[in-house]
Design a protein around this motif. Structure first.
Motif, PDB file in Angstrom:
ATOM      1  N   ARG A  46      19.365 -19.391 -29.617  1.00  0.00           N
ATOM      2  CA  ARG A  46      19.736 -20.767 -29.968  1.00  0.00           C
ATOM      3  C   ARG A  46      18.751 -21.410 -30.937  1.00  0.00           C
ATOM      4  O   ARG A  46      19.151 -22.197 -31.792  1.00  0.00           O
ATOM      5  CB  ARG A  46      19.945 -21.615 -28.716  1.00  0.00           C
ATOM      6  CG  ARG A  46      18.716 -21.869 -27.878  1.00  0.00           C
ATOM      7  CD  ARG A  46      19.085 -22.640 -26.620  1.00  0.00           C
ATOM      8  NE  ARG A  46      17.887 -22.985 -25.849  1.00  0.00           N
ATOM      9  CZ  ARG A  46      17.842 -23.920 -24.939  1.00  0.00           C
ATOM     10  NH1 ARG A  46      18.920 -24.612 -24.657  1.00  0.00           N
ATOM     11  NH2 ARG A  46      16.733 -24.174 -24.275  1.00  0.00           N
ATOM     12  N   GLN A  47      17.478 -21.090 -30.842  1.00  0.00           N
ATOM     13  CA  GLN A  47      16.508 -21.636 -31.790  1.00  0.00           C
ATOM     14  C   GLN A  47      16.758 -21.067 -33.184  1.00  0.00           C
ATOM     15  O   GLN A  47      16.561 -21.746 -34.191  1.00  0.00           O
ATOM     16  CB  GLN A  47      15.079 -21.338 -31.332  1.00  0.00           C
ATOM     17  CG  GLN A  47      14.020 -21.969 -32.208  1.00  0.00           C
ATOM     18  CD  GLN A  47      14.086 -23.486 -32.231  1.00  0.00           C
ATOM     19  OE1 GLN A  47      14.190 -24.133 -31.197  1.00  0.00           O
ATOM     20  NE2 GLN A  47      14.041 -24.077 -33.427  1.00  0.00           N
ATOM     21  N   MET A  48      17.222 -19.823 -33.251  1.00  0.00           N
ATOM     22  CA  MET A  48      17.511 -19.192 -34.538  1.00  0.00           C
ATOM     23  C   MET A  48      18.614 -19.949 -35.280  1.00  0.00           C
ATOM     24  O   MET A  48      18.580 -20.067 -36.509  1.00  0.00           O
ATOM     25  CB  MET A  48      17.920 -17.730 -34.335  1.00  0.00           C
ATOM     26  CG  MET A  48      18.208 -16.992 -35.620  1.00  0.00           C
ATOM     27  SD  MET A  48      18.833 -15.330 -35.310  1.00  0.00           S
ATOM     28  CE  MET A  48      17.310 -14.425 -35.326  1.00  0.00           C
ATOM     29  N   THR A  76      16.911 -22.950 -36.885  1.00  0.00           N
ATOM     30  CA  THR A  76      16.065 -22.518 -37.996  1.00  0.00           C
ATOM     31  C   THR A  76      16.922 -22.071 -39.178  1.00  0.00           C
ATOM     32  O   THR A  76      16.648 -22.424 -40.325  1.00  0.00           O
ATOM     33  CB  THR A  76      15.125 -21.386 -37.548  1.00  0.00           C
ATOM     34  OG1 THR A  76      14.319 -21.846 -36.461  1.00  0.00           O
ATOM     35  CG2 THR A  76      14.227 -20.921 -38.687  1.00  0.00           C
ATOM     36  N   GLY A  77      17.986 -21.301 -38.893  1.00  0.00           N
ATOM     37  CA  GLY A  77      18.862 -20.814 -39.954  1.00  0.00           C
ATOM     38  C   GLY A  77      19.602 -21.921 -40.679  1.00  0.00           C
ATOM     39  O   GLY A  77      20.063 -21.725 -41.805  1.00  0.00           O
ATOM     40  N   SER A  78      19.717 -23.081 -40.061  1.00  0.00           N
ATOM     41  CA  SER A  78      20.332 -24.225 -40.730  1.00  0.00           C
ATOM     42  C   SER A  78      19.416 -24.816 -41.798  1.00  0.00           C
ATOM     43  O   SER A  78      19.874 -25.525 -42.685  1.00  0.00           O
ATOM     44  CB  SER A  78      20.669 -25.315 -39.701  1.00  0.00           C
ATOM     45  OG  SER A  78      21.645 -24.844 -38.810  1.00  0.00           O
ATOM     46  N   LEU A  79      18.128 -24.498 -41.702  1.00  0.00           N
ATOM     47  CA  LEU A  79      17.143 -25.050 -42.641  1.00  0.00           C
ATOM     48  C   LEU A  79      16.650 -24.035 -43.668  1.00  0.00           C
ATOM     49  O   LEU A  79      16.326 -24.389 -44.799  1.00  0.00           O
ATOM     50  CB  LEU A  79      15.940 -25.587 -41.864  1.00  0.00           C
ATOM     51  CG  LEU A  79      16.250 -26.675 -40.843  1.00  0.00           C
ATOM     52  CD1 LEU A  79      15.013 -26.987 -40.013  1.00  0.00           C
ATOM     53  CD2 LEU A  79      16.789 -27.914 -41.522  1.00  0.00           C
ATOM     54  N   GLN A  80      16.559 -22.767 -43.230  1.00  0.00           N
ATOM     55  CA  GLN A  80      16.008 -21.725 -44.103  1.00  0.00           C
ATOM     56  C   GLN A  80      16.495 -20.366 -43.611  1.00  0.00           C
ATOM     57  O   GLN A  80      16.890 -20.234 -42.446  1.00  0.00           O
ATOM     58  CB  GLN A  80      14.479 -21.771 -44.080  1.00  0.00           C
ATOM     59  CG  GLN A  80      13.911 -21.442 -42.703  1.00  0.00           C
ATOM     60  CD  GLN A  80      12.419 -21.671 -42.607  1.00  0.00           C
ATOM     61  OE1 GLN A  80      11.874 -22.505 -43.331  1.00  0.00           O
ATOM     62  NE2 GLN A  80      11.749 -20.943 -41.742  1.00  0.00           N
ATOM     63  N   LEU A 135      20.642 -15.351 -40.562  1.00  0.00           N
ATOM     64  CA  LEU A 135      21.299 -16.632 -40.818  1.00  0.00           C
ATOM     65  C   LEU A 135      20.644 -17.305 -42.009  1.00  0.00           C
ATOM     66  O   LEU A 135      19.453 -17.109 -42.256  1.00  0.00           O
ATOM     67  CB  LEU A 135      21.161 -17.553 -39.602  1.00  0.00           C
ATOM     68  CG  LEU A 135      21.890 -17.126 -38.338  1.00  0.00           C
ATOM     69  CD1 LEU A 135      21.073 -16.176 -37.513  1.00  0.00           C
ATOM     70  CD2 LEU A 135      22.221 -18.340 -37.529  1.00  0.00           C
ATOM     71  N   ARG A 136      21.451 -18.125 -42.696  1.00  0.00           N
ATOM     72  CA  ARG A 136      20.906 -18.914 -43.794  1.00  0.00           C
ATOM     73  C   ARG A 136      21.811 -20.113 -44.027  1.00  0.00           C
ATOM     74  O   ARG A 136      23.015 -20.062 -43.760  1.00  0.00           O
ATOM     75  CB  ARG A 136      20.764 -18.093 -45.066  1.00  0.00           C
ATOM     76  CG  ARG A 136      22.066 -17.644 -45.670  1.00  0.00           C
ATOM     77  CD  ARG A 136      21.853 -16.887 -46.990  1.00  0.00           C
ATOM     78  NE  ARG A 136      23.087 -16.321 -47.472  1.00  0.00           N
ATOM     79  CZ  ARG A 136      24.032 -16.984 -48.126  1.00  0.00           C
ATOM     80  NH1 ARG A 136      23.884 -18.262 -48.382  1.00  0.00           N
ATOM     81  NH2 ARG A 136      25.127 -16.371 -48.543  1.00  0.00           N
ATOM     82  N   PRO A 137      21.221 -21.196 -44.530  1.00  0.00           N
ATOM     83  CA  PRO A 137      22.059 -22.357 -44.852  1.00  0.00           C
ATOM     84  C   PRO A 137      22.899 -22.057 -46.084  1.00  0.00           C
ATOM     85  O   PRO A 137      22.478 -21.316 -46.974  1.00  0.00           O
ATOM     86  CB  PRO A 137      21.042 -23.464 -45.122  1.00  0.00           C
ATOM     87  CG  PRO A 137      19.767 -22.761 -45.471  1.00  0.00           C
ATOM     88  CD  PRO A 137      19.808 -21.425 -44.781  1.00  0.00           C
ATOM     89  N   ALA A 138      24.096 -22.620 -46.135  1.00  0.00           N
ATOM     90  CA  ALA A 138      24.957 -22.516 -47.313  1.00  0.00           C
ATOM     91  C   ALA A 138      24.812 -23.795 -48.124  1.00  0.00           C
ATOM     92  O   ALA A 138      24.506 -24.858 -47.579  1.00  0.00           O
ATOM     93  CB  ALA A 138      26.406 -22.303 -46.889  1.00  0.00           C
ATOM     94  N   SER A 139      25.047 -23.704 -49.413  1.00  0.00           N
ATOM     95  CA  SER A 139      24.875 -24.863 -50.289  1.00  0.00           C
ATOM     96  C   SER A 139      25.872 -25.982 -49.994  1.00  0.00           C
ATOM     97  O   SER A 139      25.639 -27.135 -50.342  1.00  0.00           O
ATOM     98  CB  SER A 139      25.003 -24.435 -51.750  1.00  0.00           C
ATOM     99  OG  SER A 139      26.274 -23.853 -51.976  1.00  0.00           O
ATOM    100  N   ASP A 140      26.969 -25.658 -49.291  1.00  0.00           N
ATOM    101  CA  ASP A 140      27.999 -26.661 -49.006  1.00  0.00           C
ATOM    102  C   ASP A 140      27.860 -27.297 -47.629  1.00  0.00           C
ATOM    103  O   ASP A 140      28.780 -27.949 -47.149  1.00  0.00           O
ATOM    104  CB  ASP A 140      29.384 -26.039 -49.145  1.00  0.00           C
ATOM    105  CG  ASP A 140      29.636 -24.936 -48.118  1.00  0.00           C
ATOM    106  OD1 ASP A 140      28.716 -24.604 -47.330  1.00  0.00           O
ATOM    107  OD2 ASP A 140      30.755 -24.409 -48.095  1.00  0.00           O
ATOM    108  N   GLY A 141      26.721 -27.105 -46.974  1.00  0.00           N
ATOM    109  CA  GLY A 141      26.524 -27.684 -45.649  1.00  0.00           C
ATOM    110  C   GLY A 141      26.942 -26.768 -44.526  1.00  0.00           C
ATOM    111  O   GLY A 141      26.928 -27.158 -43.368  1.00  0.00           O
TER     112      GLY A 141
END
Length: 141
Positions: A64-66, A69-73, A82-88
């Protein structure tokens, strides 16, 4: 060997929520139904059940912490990245390199779900929800 008193485990708490996701292909994005779940007996992990064509869903477990974190970087290693997408959105890459599936979900929706899990089991209290009895019994054999 003296037995130490053990605090009783808190009652299990379960949370589930449907969430729309998209399977990303080279050409298009295909909407897939999914369900995110949380069980306080496995306090660090979320389950993501993908409801595909077969009878049984495909289930992945993600820390769950991942998710936060993946929402930010970009984060993760091995079969879960995981990684954030440019569209939110949030992009989950599940599976080994060359054989993975890329799935997109709404960052806000999954973030709210993760925050709800922290309301059930606050960060830093996860060990109070683990039943160590079976592991300890197996070590005594």
């Amino acid at each position: 060997m003296p037995q130490h008193p053990v605090a009783p485990l808190p009652a299990p708490r379960v949370l589930t929520r449907p969430i729309a996701m998209e399977l990303l292909t080279a050409d298009t994005a295909v909407r897939i139904d999914a369900t995110v779940g949380y069980d306080s007996r496995d306090p660090h992990a979320l389950s993501i059940a993908f409801h595909l064509l077969g009878e049984d869903p495909v289930v992945w477990r993600v820390d769950r912490q991942m998710i936060l974190t993946g929402s930010l970087q970009p984060t993760g290693d091995g079969d879960v990245r995981l990684r954030p997408a440019s569209d939110g959105g949030l992009i989950l890459r599940l599976g080994p390199v060359g054989q993975h599936a890329a799935v997109r979900c709404d960052q806000g929706a999954i973030g709210r779900f993760v925050r709800d899990t922290f309301a059930l089991v606050p960060q830093g209290t996860e060990e109070r929800h683990l039943d160590w009895g079976p592991l300890l019994a197996s070590l005594r054999r």
